[in-house]
Write an enzyme that holds these catalytic residues in place. Sequence first.
Site, PDB file in Angstrom:
ATOM      1  N   GLU A  18       9.124  -4.182  10.688  1.00  0.00           N
ATOM      2  CA  GLU A  18       9.501  -2.976  10.178  1.00  0.00           C
ATOM      3  C   GLU A  18       9.992  -2.082  11.035  1.00  0.00           C
ATOM      4  OE1 GLU A  18       6.919  -1.025   7.064  1.00  0.00           O
ATOM      5  OE2 GLU A  18       8.083   0.902   7.363  1.00  0.00           O
ATOM      6  N   GLU A  44      -1.175  -5.622   8.378  1.00  0.00           N
ATOM      7  CA  GLU A  44      -0.599  -4.769   9.599  1.00  0.00           C
ATOM      8  C   GLU A  44      -1.138  -5.204  10.817  1.00  0.00           C
ATOM      9  OE1 GLU A  44       0.064  -0.741   8.757  1.00  0.00           O
ATOM     10  OE2 GLU A  44       1.254  -1.095   6.802  1.00  0.00           O
ATOM     11  N   LYS A  57      -1.074  -9.429   2.755  1.00  0.00           N
ATOM     12  CA  LYS A  57      -0.356  -9.215   3.854  1.00  0.00           C
ATOM     13  C   LYS A  57      -1.155  -8.363   4.705  1.00  0.00           C
ATOM     14  CE  LYS A  57       3.115  -5.940   3.793  1.00  0.00           C
ATOM     15  NZ  LYS A  57       2.576  -4.754   4.629  1.00  0.00           N
ATOM     16  N   ASP A  61      -1.090  -6.396  -0.627  1.00  0.00           N
ATOM     17  CA  ASP A  61      -1.233  -5.644   0.866  1.00  0.00           C
ATOM     18  C   ASP A  61      -2.612  -5.498   0.995  1.00  0.00           C
ATOM     19  OD1 ASP A  61       0.205  -4.750   3.181  1.00  0.00           O
ATOM     20  OD2 ASP A  61       1.314  -2.956   2.198  1.00  0.00           O
ATOM     21  N   ASP A  91       0.891  -1.207   0.041  1.00  0.00           N
ATOM     22  CA  ASP A  91      -0.175   0.091  -0.001  1.00  0.00           C
ATOM     23  C   ASP A  91       0.865   1.334  -0.151  1.00  0.00           C
ATOM     24  OD1 ASP A  91       0.685  -0.107   2.613  1.00  0.00           O
ATOM     25  OD2 ASP A  91      -1.065  -0.074   3.640  1.00  0.00           O
ATOM     26  N   SER A  92       2.184   1.058   0.096  1.00  0.00           N
ATOM     27  CA  SER A  92       3.240   2.200  -0.099  1.00  0.00           C
ATOM     28  C   SER A  92       2.987   2.971  -1.598  1.00  0.00           C
ATOM     29  CB  SER A  92       4.592   1.843   0.199  1.00  0.00           C
ATOM     30  OG  SER A  92       4.877   0.473  -0.936  1.00  0.00           O
TER      31      SER A  92
HETATM   32  O1  KIV Z   1       3.558  -1.030   1.832  1.00  0.00           O
HETATM   33  C1  KIV Z   1       4.707  -1.454   1.583  1.00  0.00           C
HETATM   34  O2  KIV Z   1       5.279  -1.404   0.782  1.00  0.00           O
HETATM   35  C2  KIV Z   1       5.122  -2.352   2.778  1.00  0.00           C
HETATM   36  C3  KIV Z   1       6.544  -2.695   2.830  1.00  0.00           C
HETATM   37  C4  KIV Z   1       7.300  -1.445   3.241  1.00  0.00           C
HETATM   38  C5  KIV Z   1       6.831  -4.018   3.866  1.00  0.00           C
HETATM   39  O3  KIV Z   1       4.338  -2.691   3.708  1.00  0.00           O
END
Ligand code: KIV
Length: 256
Positions: free
Chosen positions: A162, A96, A94, A64, A25-26
């Site tokens: 992280e 969080e 993934k 994500d 989600d970056s």
């Molecule tokens: O969203 C992302 O890029 C991430 C990484 C920094 C692990 O969660």
Amino acid sequence: MVTAYDYTMASLCDAGGVDVLLVGDSLGMVVQGHDSTLPVTVDEIAYHTRAVARGAQRAHVVADMPFLSFQVSATQALENAGKLVKEGMAESVKLEGGVEIAEHVMRICRAGIPVLGHVGLTPQSVHALGGYKVQGKGDAAGRIIEDAIALQEAGVYGIVLEAIPPDLAAQVTAAVDVPTIGIGAGPSCDGQVLVCYDMLAMTMGHTPKFAKQFAQLGDQVRGAMAQYVEEVRDGSFPGAEHCYKPNTPKANLVVA
Ligand code: KIV
């Protein structure tokens, strides 16, 4: 592991031997230009994951789960994870968080969708954490170990760590049987992950301390664009070698 958000970058990372492509989600920050990951939607992650999946010949593709797509209930988490697999072509998802989302992680895993955990600095909680800061200092270290163990018990196949001190990352890695994947967590993790634009020096703003720049592509792109603009303006591009053969008009032939 590296992040990727489109077909071309995914193909290049895959060809370079990267094992796992994370559609993080970056993308909200490095692709969309937001100042946090919070506005990203499930549909946007699904769109980018489809593009990445087309470029992944051998790498595993993780999508994500964005902010508020899994926290509300285990049912909501499963429905959105399913969407990323069915519509996004993701092979795993993934999430969080730690203890507080363990039940939701378990529900997704039980449906046959592999889950990657993510503890330490969790950017979706940026406002609660008071900024993008190193986590797990002092007494907070124990909480991160508890989170990792809770995720392992819930069934994750790995855990991203992280922005935590390297000695804490070593403790977490020793405390769980699943692989840990570090970003700003030192060398003791089982694997490493970086945001592709950070490692290629293609970002507009601040580059985190932990993000080694393996190439200077930002400078190369800027330089290439400046040269292109100059050559178009002075007429030296396009040259004859960039043109198709001239269309010689038959009218020029002399008929006896
Ligand atoms: O969203 C992302 O890029 C991430 C990484 C920094 C692990 O969660």
